[in-house]
Design a protein around this motif. Structure first.
Motif, mmCIF file in Angstrom:
data_model
loop_
_atom_site.group_PDB
_atom_site.id
_atom_site.type_symbol
_atom_site.label_atom_id
_atom_site.label_comp_id
_atom_site.label_asym_id
_atom_site.label_seq_id
_atom_site.Cartn_x
_atom_site.Cartn_y
_atom_site.Cartn_z
ATOM 1 N N ASP A 31 0.407 -12.242 2.094
ATOM 2 C CA ASP A 31 0.806 -10.901 1.685
ATOM 3 C C ASP A 31 2.053 -10.496 2.454
ATOM 4 N N ALA A 32 2.765 -9.546 1.920
ATOM 5 C CA ALA A 32 3.986 -9.080 2.570
ATOM 6 C C ALA A 32 4.267 -7.652 2.132
ATOM 7 N N ILE A 33 5.005 -6.958 2.980
ATOM 8 C CA ILE A 33 5.377 -5.576 2.681
ATOM 9 C C ILE A 33 6.886 -5.506 2.506
ATOM 10 N N GLY A 34 7.315 -4.822 1.479
ATOM 11 C CA GLY A 34 8.744 -4.642 1.234
ATOM 12 C C GLY A 34 9.092 -3.174 1.189
ATOM 13 N N HIS A 35 10.299 -2.861 1.620
ATOM 14 C CA HIS A 35 10.721 -1.470 1.685
ATOM 15 C C HIS A 35 12.196 -1.390 1.300
ATOM 16 N N ASN A 36 12.505 -0.488 0.419
ATOM 17 C CA ASN A 36 13.892 -0.259 0.030
ATOM 18 C C ASN A 36 14.288 1.138 0.492
ATOM 19 N N PRO A 37 14.888 1.245 1.680
ATOM 20 C CA PRO A 37 15.183 2.570 2.254
ATOM 21 C C PRO A 37 16.176 3.384 1.420
ATOM 22 N N LEU A 38 16.998 2.717 0.612
ATOM 23 C CA LEU A 38 17.981 3.431 -0.203
ATOM 24 C C LEU A 38 17.310 4.368 -1.199
ATOM 25 N N CYS A 39 16.124 3.954 -1.663
ATOM 26 C CA CYS A 39 15.456 4.717 -2.720
ATOM 27 C C CYS A 39 14.090 5.216 -2.273
ATOM 28 N N ASP A 56 -3.163 -16.123 -8.169
ATOM 29 C CA ASP A 56 -3.370 -14.693 -8.410
ATOM 30 C C ASP A 56 -2.297 -13.915 -7.661
ATOM 31 N N VAL A 57 -1.936 -12.778 -8.212
ATOM 32 C CA VAL A 57 -0.932 -11.929 -7.577
ATOM 33 C C VAL A 57 -1.231 -10.473 -7.927
ATOM 34 N N GLY A 58 -1.152 -9.623 -6.913
ATOM 35 C CA GLY A 58 -1.378 -8.202 -7.127
ATOM 36 C C GLY A 58 -0.444 -7.415 -6.228
ATOM 37 N N PHE A 59 -0.302 -6.139 -6.515
ATOM 38 C CA PHE A 59 0.571 -5.328 -5.659
ATOM 39 C C PHE A 59 0.066 -3.895 -5.565
ATOM 40 N N GLN A 60 0.468 -3.237 -4.498
ATOM 41 C CA GLN A 60 0.225 -1.819 -4.338
ATOM 42 C C GLN A 60 1.506 -1.204 -3.808
ATOM 43 N N GLY A 61 1.604 0.089 -3.925
ATOM 44 C CA GLY A 61 2.801 0.725 -3.394
ATOM 45 C C GLY A 61 3.240 1.862 -4.282
ATOM 46 N N SER A 62 4.365 2.432 -3.917
ATOM 47 C CA SER A 62 4.890 3.537 -4.702
ATOM 48 C C SER A 62 6.400 3.507 -4.636
ATOM 49 N N GLY A 63 6.995 4.108 -5.623
ATOM 50 C CA GLY A 63 8.454 4.131 -5.677
ATOM 51 C C GLY A 63 8.907 4.546 -7.050
ATOM 52 N N ARG A 124 20.609 0.594 -8.290
ATOM 53 C CA ARG A 124 19.247 0.303 -8.742
ATOM 54 C C ARG A 124 18.868 -1.165 -8.600
ATOM 55 N N VAL A 125 19.850 -2.010 -8.307
ATOM 56 C CA VAL A 125 19.571 -3.453 -8.227
ATOM 57 C C VAL A 125 18.513 -3.737 -7.158
ATOM 58 N N LYS A 126 18.615 -3.039 -6.035
ATOM 59 C CA LYS A 126 17.649 -3.249 -4.950
ATOM 60 C C LYS A 126 16.245 -2.820 -5.370
ATOM 61 N N TRP A 132 10.526 -8.958 -5.888
ATOM 62 C CA TRP A 132 10.826 -10.393 -5.861
ATOM 63 C C TRP A 132 11.111 -10.857 -4.437
ATOM 64 N N HIS A 133 11.912 -10.067 -3.724
ATOM 65 C CA HIS A 133 12.202 -10.418 -2.334
ATOM 66 C C HIS A 133 10.919 -10.376 -1.502
ATOM 67 N N THR A 134 10.057 -9.401 -1.795
ATOM 68 C CA THR A 134 8.805 -9.276 -1.059
ATOM 69 C C THR A 134 7.899 -10.472 -1.342
ATOM 70 N N LEU A 135 7.898 -10.910 -2.587
ATOM 71 C CA LEU A 135 7.086 -12.068 -2.946
ATOM 72 C C LEU A 135 7.590 -13.327 -2.248
ATOM 73 N N ARG A 136 8.895 -13.453 -2.175
ATOM 74 C CA ARG A 136 9.462 -14.614 -1.487
ATOM 75 C C ARG A 136 9.082 -14.582 0.004
ATOM 76 N N ALA A 137 9.113 -13.378 0.593
ATOM 77 C CA ALA A 137 8.720 -13.232 1.996
ATOM 78 C C ALA A 137 7.267 -13.651 2.189
ATOM 79 N N ALA A 138 6.409 -13.282 1.238
ATOM 80 C CA ALA A 138 4.993 -13.668 1.317
ATOM 81 C C ALA A 138 4.850 -15.182 1.209
ATOM 82 N N LEU A 139 5.633 -15.784 0.342
ATOM 83 C CA LEU A 139 5.567 -17.242 0.149
ATOM 84 C C LEU A 139 5.994 -17.986 1.407
ATOM 85 N N ASN A 140 6.968 -17.428 2.119
ATOM 86 C CA ASN A 140 7.517 -18.109 3.283
ATOM 87 C C ASN A 140 6.676 -17.928 4.544
#
Ligand code: ZN
Length: 148
Positions: A31-39, A56-63, A124-126, A132-140
Motif C-alpha cells: 500500500d502507499a499514500i499519495g498527496h498532490n499539494p497543488l490541489c 486486487d486493487v482498491g483505494f481510499q481518499g478524497s480530492g 490538472r495533470v498531477k 498512478w504514481h501512488t500505485l508505482r510507489a506501492a509496487l516498488n
C-alpha cells in the motif's frame, strides 16, 4: 467535438460520484499514500500482488473529480494485469494527459481516453497521474503482510 467532451465529462463525473474499487481490500500486500499539494488530492492505494500480477486493487481518499475518477478508472483497468503491463499503460496514459503522441493504439487505453482533455489544463495533470504514481510507489515497496 463539444458532444465528445460532454461524454467524457459524464464518465469522469460518474466515476467521481460512484468510484469503483473504493475500499480497503480484505487482503493486500502493498500500500502507499499519495498527496498532490497543488490541489489537495489525497489517495491511499492497496494492492494484492500474486506472482507479478495485480490480483486486487482498491483505494481510499478524497480530492477533486479528476483525481478520484482517475483512481477509479485505473483500478478497473489494472485488475489482472502484470506489473509490466501496468508500466506500459502508465506510459500511454501519461502521454495522453500531457498531450504527447500515445505509443501504439489509443484504443488500448480503453475508457481512460476520457482524460484526453486534461492535456489542455497542465495544472490538472498531477491530479490525473497521482493514483498512478501512488500505485508505482506501492509496487516498488517491500512486500509486507498486513492481514492474516
Ligand atoms: Zn486534483
Amino acid at each position: 467535438m463539444t458532444e465528445l467532451t460532454d461524454l467524457y465529462q459524464e464518465v469522469i463525473l460518474d466515476h467521481n460520484k460512484s468510484p469503483r474499487n473504493h475500499r480497503e481490500p480484505d487482503r493486500f500486500n502493498r500500500d502507499a499514500i499519495g498527496h498532490n499539494p497543488l490541489c489537495g488530492d489525497r489517495i491511499r492505494l492497496y494492492l494484492q500482488i500474486e506472482e507479478g500480477r495485480i490480483d486486487d486493487v482498491g483505494f481510499q481518499g478524497s480530492g477533486c473529480a479528476i483525481s478520484q475518477a482517475s483512481a477509479s478508472l485505473m483500478t478497473e483497468a489494472l485488475k489482472g494485469m502484470t506489473v509490466e503491463e501496468f508500466e506500459k499503460l502508465f506510459g500511454r496514459f501519461h502521454s495522453l494527459v500531457t498531450g504527447k503522441t500515445v505509443e501504439g493504439s489509443q484504443e488500448e487505453l480503453g475508457k481512460l481516453v476520457v482524460f484526453s482533455g486534461v492535456s489542455q489544463y497542465p495544472v490538472r495533470v498531477k491530479c490525473a497521474t497521482l493514483p498512478w504514481h501512488t500505485l508505482r510507489a506501492a509496487l516498488n515497496q517491500t512486500p509486507k503482510t498486513t492481514t492474516e
